[in-house]
Write a protein that holds these residues in place. Structure first.
Motif, short mmCIF file in Angstrom:
data_model
loop_
_atom_site.label_atom_id
_atom_site.label_comp_id
_atom_site.label_asym_id
_atom_site.label_seq_id
_atom_site.Cartn_x
_atom_site.Cartn_y
_atom_site.Cartn_z
N VAL A 87 0.83 -1.20 0.00
CA VAL A 87 0.00 0.00 0.00
C VAL A 87 0.87 1.25 0.00
N CYS A 88 1.95 1.22 0.74
CA CYS A 88 2.90 2.34 0.76
C CYS A 88 3.41 2.62 -0.65
N PHE A 152 10.08 0.09 -6.37
CA PHE A 152 11.33 -0.51 -5.91
C PHE A 152 12.05 0.37 -4.90
N GLY A 153 11.89 1.68 -5.03
CA GLY A 153 12.64 2.59 -4.16
C GLY A 153 11.95 2.94 -2.85
N MET A 154 10.61 3.06 -2.88
CA MET A 154 9.88 3.41 -1.66
C MET A 154 9.56 2.15 -0.86
N LYS A 155 9.51 2.30 0.45
CA LYS A 155 9.20 1.16 1.30
C LYS A 155 8.67 1.65 2.64
N LEU A 156 8.00 0.75 3.34
CA LEU A 156 7.49 1.05 4.68
C LEU A 156 8.47 0.47 5.70
N TYR A 157 8.97 1.31 6.56
CA TYR A 157 9.90 0.85 7.59
C TYR A 157 9.67 1.64 8.87
N GLU A 158 10.29 1.18 9.95
CA GLU A 158 10.12 1.81 11.25
C GLU A 158 11.37 2.58 11.64
N CYS A 239 6.78 5.89 5.37
CA CYS A 239 6.71 5.45 3.98
C CYS A 239 7.59 6.38 3.17
N TRP A 240 8.80 5.96 2.91
CA TRP A 240 9.79 6.81 2.24
C TRP A 240 10.90 5.92 1.74
N TYR A 241 11.98 6.48 1.24
CA TYR A 241 13.11 5.67 0.81
C TYR A 241 14.16 5.64 1.93
N ASP A 242 14.89 4.52 2.00
CA ASP A 242 15.97 4.42 2.98
C ASP A 242 17.32 4.16 2.32
N ASP A 243 17.30 4.02 0.99
CA ASP A 243 18.55 3.82 0.24
C ASP A 243 19.08 5.17 -0.20
#
Length: 424
Positions: A87-88, A152-158, A239-243
């Protein structure tokens, strides 16, 4: 922009809670009605109706998928992007895709209308329904390619960080403090909080301190280490990029590409608008100069009929408002890094501004039906017919005309075309 940057302004909350449902209702109803009217059997399919129907469809996607997000955030505190990783990614992609495809389709219909004015004899060969369908599909695929990397670039993380529940304070009254004591210096210049990285920001305060600065800083750390309230941690979803590599592409090349596309579309709107306006003026003069007699006897016909002229005028209004209502949000987003603190998020004023520019940006996807209705008499008539509150007089006359009368009317024309046609 992630929901974690919101501080919860009461005014911004009211703008979202009240404004979003209004735009949703108007936009969903209007775009559905646009598709119904343009697809009616009595309307001859055209390239323009294909582009406008496609735009109405994608505008409904904006109303259903994009608009409710911040409304839900302010109403319940839940961000739908934080439901799961897919969904993110999907919601982030649709956000950019919907904005691009809407402008692409408006650019396509602007070019089509410009061709109708400048080269009307090419309309039957170039501006066909099949070509319009192919172009619409190609534009949608292009938008997917431009923004597909977000899957591929965006993801949900804590993210876990230290949170300060209160500012540093000292019990001494200011009148009891000496200007040479650490308590006074810290109270005056170190009224600060722990940032998400867990480090202290002294900013420009150090330059204002006297020779006891180093001892005061040591004293400050001792006081904070013994205060449990100042070392609490908090975990949030983002919900953002971490790379960092993808971040450089997203903030660099992707934004440059969007700027180039936006500039190109503005150019199409401007140049196409000039061609259309010039064609409308020429058509108006031609209609005034032609009498009923020479309309039948001359080979020249006006560049536009009434329906084409009304549609063209509507497109000009849609283009103008699409740009004017979208620019504030574009300016705000491009200036985030300049005036919004990444750690503390938006201030109350900035959050109100964010709500206002978003309402404008979403409204541009909701008002097309209103513009078509106000600027086109034929469109208004067809809307009324759809609701059954208006009937076409010519159609009613045809229905009520006796069969023998129809035969009599038909026999008055030379159907065998043995006589010279009146249009030659």
């Amino acid at each position: 922009m992630d929901s974690s940057q919101s501080k919860g302004s009461d005014i911004a909350r009211m703008i979202w809670i009240v404004g979003a449902p209004v735009i949703f209702a108007v936009g969903t109803f209007g775009n559905i009605m646009t598709m119904i009217v343009l697809s009616r059997k009595r309307n001859k399919p055209s390239s323009t109706s294909v582009f406008l129907s496609a735009k109405a469809l994608f505008d409904i996607v904006v109303m259903v998928i994009m608009l409710p997000r911040w409304w839900i955030i302010y109403l319940t505190g839940i961000d739908i992007r934080h439901i799961n990783n897919f969904v993110c990614k999907f919601q982030f992609f649709v956000n950019y895709f919907s904005g691009s495809i809407g402008s692409f389709l408006l650019a396509a219909v602007t070019i089509e209308r410009a061709i109708c004015t400048a080269k009307p004899y090419l309309v039957k060969n170039i501006c066909t329904v099949n070509i319009a369908v192919i172009i619409s599909i190609a534009l949608a695929l292009t938008a997917c390619v431009i923004h597909g990397h977000m899957f591929f670039g965006m993801k949900l993380y804590e993210v876990t960080y230290k949170e300060t529940s209160e500012t540093i304070s000292f019990p001494l009254d200011s009148n009891e403090k000496s200007t040479n004591t650490c308590e006074f210096i810290l109270d005056q210049y170190f009224d600060t909080k722990i940032d998400p990285a867990g480090e202290f920001r002294f900013k420009d305060y150090a330059s204002a301190l006297n020779s006891t600065t180093e001892e005061c800083i040591d004293d400050l750390f001792v006081k904070i280490e013994t205060n449990e309230k100042l070392t609490a941690t908090k975990t949030i979803k983002v919900c953002w990029y971490d790379d960092p590599g993808y971040g450089q592409y997203f903030s660099g090349m992707h934004q440059i590409l969007l700027a180039i596309i936006f500039t190109t579309i503005l150019t199409i709107f401007f140049v196409g608008g000039l061609i259309i306006i010039k064609g409308l003026q020429k058509s108006r003069k031609l209609r005034k100069s032609m009498t009923n007699t020479n309309r039948q006897t001359s080979g020249n016909k006006p560049a536009f009929d009434d329906q084409a002229r009304q549609i063209t005028v509507s497109i000009l209004f849609v283009n103008a408002l699409f740009v004017l209502m979208g620019i504030p949000a574009l300016i705000y987003l491009n200036g985030i890094s300049a005036w919004i603190d990444e750690d503390t998020g938006m201030t109350e004023i900035q959050e109100i501004m964010w709500a206002v520019v978003n309402m404008l940006a979403y409204a541009k996807h909701a008002i097309n039906f209103i513009l078509y209705f106000l600027s086109g008499q034929r469109f208004r008539s067809q809307v009324k017919e759809t609701f059954g509150c208006f009937k076409n007089p010519s159609a009613e006359r045809s229905k009520s005309m006796p069969v023998n009368r129809l035969v009599s009317v038909a026999s008055s024309y030379d159907l065998s075309l043995k006589k010279k046609p009146l249009t030659e």
